[in-house]
Design a protein around this motif. Structure first.
Motif, PDB file in Angstrom:
ATOM      1  N   SER A   1     106.735  82.242  39.756  1.00  0.00           N
ATOM      2  CA  SER A   1     107.384  82.660  39.370  1.00  0.00           C
ATOM      3  C   SER A   1     107.960  84.194  40.556  1.00  0.00           C
ATOM      4  N   THR A   2     106.529  84.893  40.784  1.00  0.00           N
ATOM      5  CA  THR A   2     106.427  85.628  41.469  1.00  0.00           C
ATOM      6  C   THR A   2     107.262  84.832  42.855  1.00  0.00           C
ATOM      7  N   MET A   3     106.393  84.077  43.908  1.00  0.00           N
ATOM      8  CA  MET A   3     107.485  83.057  44.748  1.00  0.00           C
ATOM      9  C   MET A   3     108.665  83.594  44.734  1.00  0.00           C
ATOM     10  N   GLU A   4     108.904  83.060  43.360  1.00  0.00           N
ATOM     11  CA  GLU A   4     110.704  82.322  43.722  1.00  0.00           C
ATOM     12  C   GLU A   4     111.184  83.197  43.609  1.00  0.00           C
ATOM     13  N   SER A   5     111.021  85.194  43.139  1.00  0.00           N
ATOM     14  CA  SER A   5     111.993  85.823  42.505  1.00  0.00           C
ATOM     15  C   SER A   5     111.847  86.725  44.107  1.00  0.00           C
ATOM     16  N   LEU A   6     110.907  86.459  45.263  1.00  0.00           N
ATOM     17  CA  LEU A   6     111.392  86.517  46.374  1.00  0.00           C
ATOM     18  C   LEU A   6     111.834  85.648  47.401  1.00  0.00           C
ATOM     19  N   LEU A   7     111.531  84.370  47.408  1.00  0.00           N
ATOM     20  CA  LEU A   7     111.724  83.529  48.055  1.00  0.00           C
ATOM     21  C   LEU A   7     113.712  82.674  47.674  1.00  0.00           C
ATOM     22  N   SER A   8     113.918  82.937  46.456  1.00  0.00           N
ATOM     23  CA  SER A   8     115.339  82.376  46.350  1.00  0.00           C
ATOM     24  C   SER A   8     116.292  83.020  46.804  1.00  0.00           C
ATOM     25  N   PRO A   9     116.470  84.792  46.890  1.00  0.00           N
ATOM     26  CA  PRO A   9     116.935  85.602  46.986  1.00  0.00           C
ATOM     27  C   PRO A   9     117.503  85.360  49.171  1.00  0.00           C
TER      28      PRO A   9
ATOM     29  N   THR B   1     110.514  91.085  47.249  1.00  0.00           N
ATOM     30  CA  THR B   1     109.155  91.585  48.376  1.00  0.00           C
ATOM     31  C   THR B   1     107.881  92.463  47.820  1.00  0.00           C
ATOM     32  N   GLY B   2     108.707  93.686  47.331  1.00  0.00           N
ATOM     33  CA  GLY B   2     107.750  93.674  46.511  1.00  0.00           C
ATOM     34  C   GLY B   2     106.646  93.563  45.346  1.00  0.00           C
TER      35      GLY B   2
ATOM     36  N   ILE C   1     110.494  98.814  42.346  1.00  0.00           N
ATOM     37  CA  ILE C   1     111.000  98.071  41.097  1.00  0.00           C
ATOM     38  C   ILE C   1     109.873  97.207  41.291  1.00  0.00           C
ATOM     39  N   GLY C   2     110.485  96.348  42.107  1.00  0.00           N
ATOM     40  CA  GLY C   2     109.289  94.977  42.049  1.00  0.00           C
ATOM     41  C   GLY C   2     108.200  95.795  42.267  1.00  0.00           C
ATOM     42  N   VAL C   3     106.977  96.279  42.701  1.00  0.00           N
ATOM     43  CA  VAL C   3     106.264  97.066  42.985  1.00  0.00           C
ATOM     44  C   VAL C   3     105.351  97.196  41.124  1.00  0.00           C
ATOM     45  N   GLY C   4     106.638  97.862  40.746  1.00  0.00           N
ATOM     46  CA  GLY C   4     106.158  97.876  39.056  1.00  0.00           C
ATOM     47  C   GLY C   4     105.847  96.579  38.005  1.00  0.00           C
ATOM     48  N   MET C   5     107.504  95.867  38.664  1.00  0.00           N
ATOM     49  CA  MET C   5     107.274  94.546  37.376  1.00  0.00           C
ATOM     50  C   MET C   5     106.363  94.177  38.179  1.00  0.00           C
TER      51      MET C   5
END
Length: 428
Positions: free
Chosen positions: A143-151, A259-260, A316-320
């Motif tokens: 899930s984390t990789m998707e949030s980075l790589l999809s965009p 990325t965060g 915000i990405g780091v916090g999530m």
């Protein structure tokens, strides 16, 4: 036992990863489609579409968890993938905003049923306790990789093709996911100990309400959703209208947040070995409140810049990541093995209930009254969630009246299976 040596799990994990990336690409393309149809009102359109998504998740997910043992699970997973692929294929053909709403309703109803069904399959395939724990972690990493790589993938693709082609690629991905599920042996569900469907759907919710630690998780869901809605809903209009960016720039700004998330997720496994999950998650809540407040300051002072936005989005990405990554461990340590599917399904619905509150604020209020007011409301909601979490999740909470599991000490639940006791002993 090596996790990826299990053939059936390997195929199902591949299906999950492909479906996740398909969902991520659809989210980017949906925002651009909304801007193409509605221009300055894109935030309202996207907010409405995502609100429909959350309604489906909140309503459908617990019902799917309740009824999943009545259907062949492999057939159901394949059918849901096919439905999602067909709906995404139809999205580029829409000419009216209401078409988006209808198709998103169908798409997210299928996704809401897919996720709890998939989660319930894993413990039946991965029976070794340590391997099962790694499987939970692998799903979070995916899930984390998707949030980075999809965009990022979307940004690269949009330099060569229009966003409509992203829908075509996503549709193909869902079909590949269906084939991978079809190639795996998926055991049907064992009958639940709850006789009535509603009892099964409500069991996880009752566990949350009766467990101090999990009540804290509920409040943290609001923090994540409040700050996250700024990024998910308002990025397209912020980048296109206020910063004057392109379609690719929208995807790259979303990638800044991803990325965060990734950087934090890479560090967290070692951190969680030394620091309690509660401490990490409360720190993440503070970061998210700070990120939302910084976004308000940015827009209120008229200081919106590429660098400032990217830094805040990354924060915000780091916090999530700090809040979301340890959540599976907290859920797993709070109940016995038999209750895991119900509690994960409850978290799935409850977390999306929080997004159901914040998406309309970001989309509707952001469009009608401006980002400053909308983001101020979201920052207040994030702060309220953080304070609520501190109050609801004490440092040493007691025994759950619902499950009997110990929710804040190192003593295992008396009814927990023996192989669960080592996990319960590592409670946050």
């Amino acid at each position: 036992m090596r996790l990826f040596a299990i053939r059936d799990y390997r195929h199902l994990f591949g299906a999950q990863v492909i479906a996740l990336f398909g969902t991520g690409l659809t989210t980017v393309a949906l925002g651009l489609l909304a801007y193409d149809l509605a221009g300055p009102r894109a935030g309202m359109v996207l907010g409405t579409a995502l609100t429909i998504k959350m309604v489906m998740y909140v309503v459908i997910a617990p019902l799917a968890a309740a009824y999943v043992d009545r259907f062949p699970r492999r057939t159901l997973l394949v059918l849901l993938d096919v439905v999602r692929g067909a709906v995404v294929l139809a999205l580029p053909l829409v000419t009216e905003v209401w078409h988006i709403y209808v198709l998103i309703g169908l798409l997210q109803a299928a996704s809401a049923a897919f996720t709890p069904t998939f989660q319930a399959v894993i413990p039946d395939i991965v029976t070794d306790e340590s391997a099962y724990t790694r499987a939970l972690s692998a799903s979070q990493v995916a899930s984390t990789m998707e949030s980075l790589l999809s965009p990022v993938l979307a940004a690269v693709a949009l330099t060569l093709i229009s966003f409509n082609w992203l829908f075509l690629g996503t549709s193909a991905g869902f079909l590949v996911s269906a084939l991978l599920v079809l190639s795996a042996r998926v055991p049907d569900a064992r009958p639940s100990t709850h006789a009535r469907a509603w009892d099964k759907a409500a069991a996880g919710i009752r566990t949350f309400l009766g467990t101090p630690r999990l009540r804290g998780v509920m409040a943290l869901n609001l923090v994540v959703a409040s700050a996250g809605a700024i990024v998910v809903v308002n990025t397209v209009n912020h980048v296109r209208d206020e910063l004057g960016g392109s379609q690719s720039d929208v995807a790259l700004m979303l990638a800044a947040s991803g990325t965060g998330t990734l950087l934090a997720a890479l560090v967290l496994p070692r951190v969680l070995d030394r620091i309690a999950a509660r401490t990490v998650m409360m720190t993440g809540a503070g970061v998210l409140v700070g990120g939302a407040t910084a976004a308000v300051t940015l827009t209120a002072a008229g200081l919106a810049t590429w660098t400032g936005t990217a830094v805040i989005w990354s924060l915000i990405g780091v916090g999530m990541a700090l809040v979301i990554t340890p959540t599976g461990k907290v859920l797993r340590a709070s109940v016995g093995r038999n209750a895991i599917p119900e509690v994960f399904a409850a978290q799935f619905s409850l977390s999306h209930l929080a997004w159901l509150i914040t998406y309309p604020v970001a989309g509707w209020l952001g469009t009608s009254a401006g980002f400053t007011l909308a983001w101020s409301v979201l920052a207040v909601l994030a702060g309220a969630g953080a304070v609520g979490a501190l109050l609801l999740w004490p440092r040493r909470d007691g025994r759950s009246p619902v499950t009997g599991t110990v929710t804040g000490t190192a003593t295992p639940a008396p009814h927990a299976p023996a192989k669960d006791r080592s996990t319960l002993a590592k409670a946050a």
